[in-house]
Design a protein around this motif. Structure first.
Motif, PDB file in Angstrom:
ATOM      1  N   LYS A 177      79.155  32.937  34.056  1.00 45.46           N
ATOM      2  CA  LYS A 177      77.975  33.688  33.629  1.00 45.46           C
ATOM      3  C   LYS A 177      78.408  34.721  32.589  1.00 45.46           C
ATOM      4  O   LYS A 177      79.382  35.441  32.778  1.00 45.46           O
ATOM      5  N   VAL A 178      77.679  34.767  31.486  1.00 47.15           N
ATOM      6  CA  VAL A 178      78.025  35.679  30.395  1.00 47.15           C
ATOM      7  C   VAL A 178      77.510  37.079  30.685  1.00 47.15           C
ATOM      8  O   VAL A 178      76.356  37.257  31.082  1.00 47.15           O
ATOM      9  N   ASP A 179      78.387  38.037  30.491  1.00 46.71           N
ATOM     10  CA  ASP A 179      77.995  39.446  30.557  1.00 46.71           C
ATOM     11  C   ASP A 179      77.949  39.943  29.116  1.00 46.71           C
ATOM     12  O   ASP A 179      78.986  40.127  28.486  1.00 46.71           O
ATOM     13  N   PHE A 180      76.745  40.107  28.599  1.00 43.73           N
ATOM     14  CA  PHE A 180      76.589  40.542  27.212  1.00 43.73           C
ATOM     15  C   PHE A 180      76.917  42.022  27.031  1.00 43.73           C
ATOM     16  O   PHE A 180      77.109  42.484  25.918  1.00 43.73           O
ATOM     17  N   GLY A 181      76.967  42.756  28.131  1.00 39.85           N
ATOM     18  CA  GLY A 181      77.287  44.186  28.055  1.00 39.85           C
ATOM     19  C   GLY A 181      76.357  44.883  27.089  1.00 39.85           C
ATOM     20  O   GLY A 181      75.147  44.730  27.142  1.00 39.85           O
ATOM     21  N   ASP A 182      76.938  45.600  26.141  1.00 43.81           N
ATOM     22  CA  ASP A 182      76.127  46.314  25.152  1.00 43.81           C
ATOM     23  C   ASP A 182      76.223  45.658  23.775  1.00 43.81           C
ATOM     24  O   ASP A 182      76.137  46.318  22.751  1.00 43.81           O
ATOM     25  N   TRP A 183      76.394  44.327  23.766  1.00 40.22           N
ATOM     26  CA  TRP A 183      76.489  43.586  22.505  1.00 40.22           C
ATOM     27  C   TRP A 183      75.225  43.809  21.688  1.00 40.22           C
ATOM     28  O   TRP A 183      74.112  43.657  22.189  1.00 40.22           O
ATOM     29  N   LYS A 184      75.402  44.190  20.440  1.00 42.59           N
ATOM     30  CA  LYS A 184      74.266  44.475  19.563  1.00 42.59           C
ATOM     31  C   LYS A 184      74.313  43.539  18.355  1.00 42.59           C
ATOM     32  O   LYS A 184      75.334  43.414  17.682  1.00 42.59           O
ATOM     33  N   LEU A 185      73.168  42.908  18.108  1.00 41.23           N
ATOM     34  CA  LEU A 185      73.011  41.997  16.983  1.00 41.23           C
ATOM     35  C   LEU A 185      71.767  42.367  16.192  1.00 41.23           C
ATOM     36  O   LEU A 185      70.806  42.884  16.763  1.00 41.23           O
ATOM     37  N   GLN A 216      76.731  41.015  13.821  1.00 43.03           N
ATOM     38  CA  GLN A 216      77.196  41.864  14.918  1.00 43.03           C
ATOM     39  C   GLN A 216      77.253  43.326  14.492  1.00 43.03           C
ATOM     40  O   GLN A 216      77.710  43.629  13.403  1.00 43.03           O
ATOM     41  N   LYS A 217      76.806  44.187  15.377  1.00 41.22           N
ATOM     42  CA  LYS A 217      76.917  45.625  15.147  1.00 41.22           C
ATOM     43  C   LYS A 217      78.097  46.220  15.916  1.00 41.22           C
ATOM     44  O   LYS A 217      78.469  47.359  15.686  1.00 41.22           O
ATOM     45  N   ASN A 218      78.626  45.439  16.874  1.00 50.40           N
ATOM     46  CA  ASN A 218      79.778  45.895  17.649  1.00 50.40           C
ATOM     47  C   ASN A 218      80.576  44.672  18.108  1.00 50.40           C
ATOM     48  O   ASN A 218      80.283  43.545  17.694  1.00 50.40           O
ATOM     49  N   ASP A 219      81.548  44.897  18.971  1.00 50.23           N
ATOM     50  CA  ASP A 219      82.453  43.820  19.372  1.00 50.23           C
ATOM     51  C   ASP A 219      81.755  42.727  20.172  1.00 50.23           C
ATOM     52  O   ASP A 219      80.820  42.977  20.931  1.00 50.23           O
ATOM     53  N   THR A 220      82.294  41.523  20.016  1.00 51.59           N
ATOM     54  CA  THR A 220      81.821  40.353  20.752  1.00 51.59           C
ATOM     55  C   THR A 220      82.149  40.500  22.235  1.00 51.59           C
ATOM     56  O   THR A 220      83.234  40.968  22.580  1.00 51.59           O
ATOM     57  N   PRO A 221      81.248  40.097  23.117  1.00 50.79           N
ATOM     58  CA  PRO A 221      81.582  40.115  24.548  1.00 50.79           C
ATOM     59  C   PRO A 221      82.845  39.285  24.811  1.00 50.79           C
ATOM     60  O   PRO A 221      83.056  38.246  24.187  1.00 50.79           O
ATOM     61  N   THR A 222      83.648  39.754  25.731  1.00 49.93           N
ATOM     62  CA  THR A 222      84.934  39.117  26.028  1.00 49.93           C
ATOM     63  C   THR A 222      84.803  37.629  26.287  1.00 49.93           C
ATOM     64  O   THR A 222      85.609  36.830  25.795  1.00 49.93           O
TER      65      THR A 222
END
Length: 191
Positions: A55-63, A140-146
């Motif tokens: 299951k993907v945890d997108f966290g605070d990924w911003k696009l 992407q505005k920040n890092d890619t989810p792990t």
């Protein structure tokens, strides 16, 4: 005398080979050749083993989309998603785009497609115009989810409706194959 001619002929053949090799590696002609080779060897993506689904945890990924609007990752809930990390200068990325476009044409109203890049919007716009692509691109505005990170491109992930990664592909693929369409149809039918 015979040895001199043989050496000279060998030198000429080696020089021609090196020049052709350099042309194929370092020029736009080389990019076309690399794209062609990638399309030739591209295979259909396959499902991961069920026990390997994550299951993907997108966290605070911003696009942001092509219009500069923030993308709401909550829109992915309960949907089949195809995420492709790519660049306009990457031959394997270029090689798989036609098959993605054909797939997108048929599934754009059923599947969420996300083509994520760090290229400039200007380069992407030119690339899409050159090939008449209508694929939805995100920046992407920040890092890619792990879980979606890859040190190479193209990197593609298919998520089922549960938000689990069911396909991981880290090279050019034939995304418009009958085999992948069956996989996609099965994912869409799942509740």
């Amino acid at each position: 005398m015979f040895k001199e001619k043989k050496k000279k002929k060998s030198f000429i053949i080696n020089t021609v080979f090196l020049v052709l090799f350099a042309v194929l590696i370092f020029t736009p002609l080389g990019t076309s050749f690399k794209v062609w080779v990638n399309q030739l060897v591209a295979m259909s993506p396959s499902l991961e083993n069920k026990e390997d689904f994550q299951k993907v945890d997108f966290g605070d990924w911003k696009l942001v989309d092509e219009n500069g609007n923030d993308f709401n990752l909550n829109e992915l809930k309960d949907k089949v998603v195809v995420i492709n990390f790519w660049a306009t200068w990457c031959p394997p990325c270029i090689a798989e785009k036609p098959s993605f476009q054909e797939l997108y044409n048929d599934y754009k109203n059923k599947v969420v497609f996300m083509f994520v890049t760090t290229d400039s919007p200007e380069k992407v716009e030119q690339f899409k115009a050159k090939y008449n692509y209508t694929l939805p691109v995100y920046y992407q505005k920040n890092d890619t989810p792990t879980m979606l990170y890859s040190s190479s491109i193209p990197a593609s992930f298919v998520l089922n409706k549960e938000g689990e990664i069911v396909i991981k592909k880290f090279r050019a693929a034939d995304w418009n194959s009958a085999k992948f369409r069956v996989i996609l149809d099965n994912l869409l039918e799942e509740k």
